[in-house]
Design a protein around this motif. Structure first.
Motif, short mmCIF file in Angstrom:
data_model
loop_
_atom_site.label_atom_id
_atom_site.label_comp_id
_atom_site.label_asym_id
_atom_site.label_seq_id
_atom_site.Cartn_x
_atom_site.Cartn_y
_atom_site.Cartn_z
N ARG A 140 0.85 -1.20 0.00
CA ARG A 140 0.00 0.00 0.00
C ARG A 140 0.88 1.24 0.00
O ARG A 140 1.82 1.36 0.78
CB ARG A 140 -0.92 0.03 1.22
CG ARG A 140 -1.93 1.18 1.15
CD ARG A 140 -2.90 1.20 2.32
NE ARG A 140 -2.27 1.66 3.54
CZ ARG A 140 -2.09 0.91 4.60
NH1 ARG A 140 -2.50 -0.36 4.59
NH2 ARG A 140 -1.50 1.38 5.68
N ASP B 195 0.64 5.44 0.19
CA ASP B 195 -0.20 6.59 0.53
C ASP B 195 0.21 7.78 -0.33
O ASP B 195 1.33 8.31 -0.20
CB ASP B 195 -0.07 6.94 2.01
CG ASP B 195 -0.60 5.84 2.92
OD1 ASP B 195 -1.60 5.20 2.54
OD2 ASP B 195 -0.01 5.61 3.99
N THR C 282 -8.87 7.01 2.96
CA THR C 282 -8.83 6.78 4.40
C THR C 282 -9.93 7.62 5.03
O THR C 282 -9.80 8.85 5.11
CB THR C 282 -7.46 7.14 4.97
OG1 THR C 282 -6.45 6.37 4.31
CG2 THR C 282 -7.41 6.85 6.47
N ALA D 22 -8.64 8.37 10.34
CA ALA D 22 -7.23 8.12 10.63
C ALA D 22 -6.89 8.73 11.98
O ALA D 22 -6.53 9.90 12.08
CB ALA D 22 -6.33 8.69 9.53
N THR E 46 -8.62 3.25 12.58
CA THR E 46 -8.41 3.58 11.18
C THR E 46 -9.45 2.86 10.34
O THR E 46 -9.68 1.65 10.54
CB THR E 46 -7.00 3.16 10.72
OG1 THR E 46 -6.02 3.81 11.53
CG2 THR E 46 -6.78 3.55 9.27
N ARG F 258 -10.71 2.45 6.19
CA ARG F 258 -10.43 2.71 4.79
C ARG F 258 -11.50 2.07 3.92
O ARG F 258 -12.11 1.06 4.31
CB ARG F 258 -9.06 2.15 4.37
CG ARG F 258 -7.89 2.61 5.24
CD ARG F 258 -6.58 2.07 4.68
NE ARG F 258 -5.45 2.36 5.55
CZ ARG F 258 -5.00 1.51 6.48
NH1 ARG F 258 -5.60 0.34 6.65
NH2 ARG F 258 -3.99 1.83 7.24
N GLU G 153 -13.52 -2.65 2.21
CA GLU G 153 -13.38 -1.75 3.36
C GLU G 153 -12.52 -2.45 4.41
O GLU G 153 -12.55 -3.68 4.55
CB GLU G 153 -14.74 -1.35 3.93
CG GLU G 153 -15.63 -2.49 4.39
CD GLU G 153 -15.35 -2.96 5.80
OE1 GLU G 153 -14.76 -2.17 6.57
OE2 GLU G 153 -15.73 -4.11 6.14
#
Length: 353
Positions: free
Chosen positions: A198, A200, A240, A243, A248, A250, A279
């Motif tokens: 992943r 960001d 996101t 956070a 958290t 997503r 999700e």
């Protein structure tokens, strides 16, 4: 033997990438092998430095950051460096801190106790594993399992997890092997490997790539034994939603490419692309507990029917190195057409590092 044309090239590329990743991890671990002594406390904390001596029931340790430490022997153990620097002028000192030629019977018993502790202590074992894997973190676990699909049965499972985070990237590598017998008949013989990357792009936007390989050697298709290999590649983007340090959340959309190689009723290969929504949630709870969840819904745009998967795990840390977890997994109408549906409830006992 089922790879043909471009699929043979794709398989070869995946094998080369996997070997490169494993070699990279092993190489990094080899470079980072410790050359210093370590003082390992019972709660898993460790201090690097040099072992000086043991006086009665007190360990004297010269740490690199905190100076000289005096710790009760009942609260910690010294893990000597794997590659100690030779010092021809210094006498050979045993783990008790006394010259080896003057060891008493009590010293030998203490030394033997420390050696046994190094073999069986989860704290020392975890410390050595941490030294080997360096910045990678993860868990080795085994479990008992209750499975409900075409029949009810009990299973044993082994699995491993590696994880590493950077400022904007995260990599996870998972492996699991399940095996079970019912009335001396093999009902489960499955290996599953998965990885996740992943990136960001910002605090709210991210992209991911999740390859998964499943090899089932005890599958049935229309009552006929059917060994299959499933390769799923998921590429997605998402946001996101929440956070915070304690939670958290997503959500995103993905495109999935399923490739399946079957052996029955005749050897064949199928490939299909399926869209999905996903999700993810990670929650930190009181009493050193964490809750993680991931759900995927395969919506029927190019397929005949929709399918879904969900995984929920509640983890409780018993110590810094030992944990216990309860995991529930469910899979329905997997779009690849060969993988079996299931519902699993699993108890995991893990060694964290």
């Amino acid at each position: 033997m089922f790879f043909e044309g471009k699929w043979r090239k794709l398989g070869a590329m995946l094998v080369l990438v996997s070997c490169a990743m494993i070699a990279g991890v092993a190489g990094a671990a080899e470079v980072e092998m410790p050359t210093r002594d370590a003082l390992v406390y019972k709660d898993g904390d460790r201090v690097q430095g040099k072992f000086i001596e043991r006086v009665n029931d007190v360990i004297v340790f010269q740490s690199e950051r905190f100076g000289e430490l005096r710790v009760p022997a009942a609260d910690a153990v010294v893990v000597m460096a794997d590659k100690p620097v030779a010092d021809k002028t210094a006498p050979v000192v045993a783990a008790t801190g006394k010259p080896s030629e003057h060891k008493t019977e009590s010293d030998r018993r203490d030394e033997e106790r420390l050696k046994i502790w190094e073999w069986f202590s989860p704290w020392v074992l975890t410390a050595r594993v941490r030294d080997y894997f360096g910045p990678w973190h993860g868990r080795f676990a085994f479990s008992t399992e209750l499975v409900s699909d075409t029949a009810d049965r009990s299973n044993l499972a082994l699995e491993g997890h590696l994880q590493r985070k950077w400022e904007s990237n995260e990599v996870q590598i998972n492996g699991r092997y399940d095996y079970a017998e019912t009335n001396q008949l093999v009902t489960t013989d499955t290996f599953k490997g998965a990885a996740s990357y992943r990136h960001d792009f910002s605090k709210a936007r991210f992209g991911l790539y999740r390859p998964t390989v499943e090899w089932n050697r005890a599958s049935l298709r229309d009552g006929v034994p059917n060994e299959y290999i499933l390769l799923q590649q998921e590429v997605g983007v998402g946001f996101t939603v929440v956070a915070k340090p304690s939670r958290t959340v997503r959500a995103g959309v993905s495109a999935n490419l399923f490739d399946v190689w079957n052996t029955a009723p005749q050897a064949d290969h199928t490939s299909r692309a399926v869209e999905s929504l996903f999700e993810e949630a990670e929650l930190k709870l009181p009493w050193r507990m964490t809750l993680s969840q991931r759900g995927v819904w395969y919506y029927p745009i190019s397929s005949e029917r929709d399918g879904w998967e969900n995984r929920v795990e509640l983890n409780k840390k018993l110590t810094e190195t030992l944990s216990v977890a309860v995991r529930h997994e469910i899979r329905r109408n997997n779009p690849n057409g060969s993988a079996q549906d299931y519902t699993r409830l699993k108890l995991l006992l893990g060694l964290d590092f």
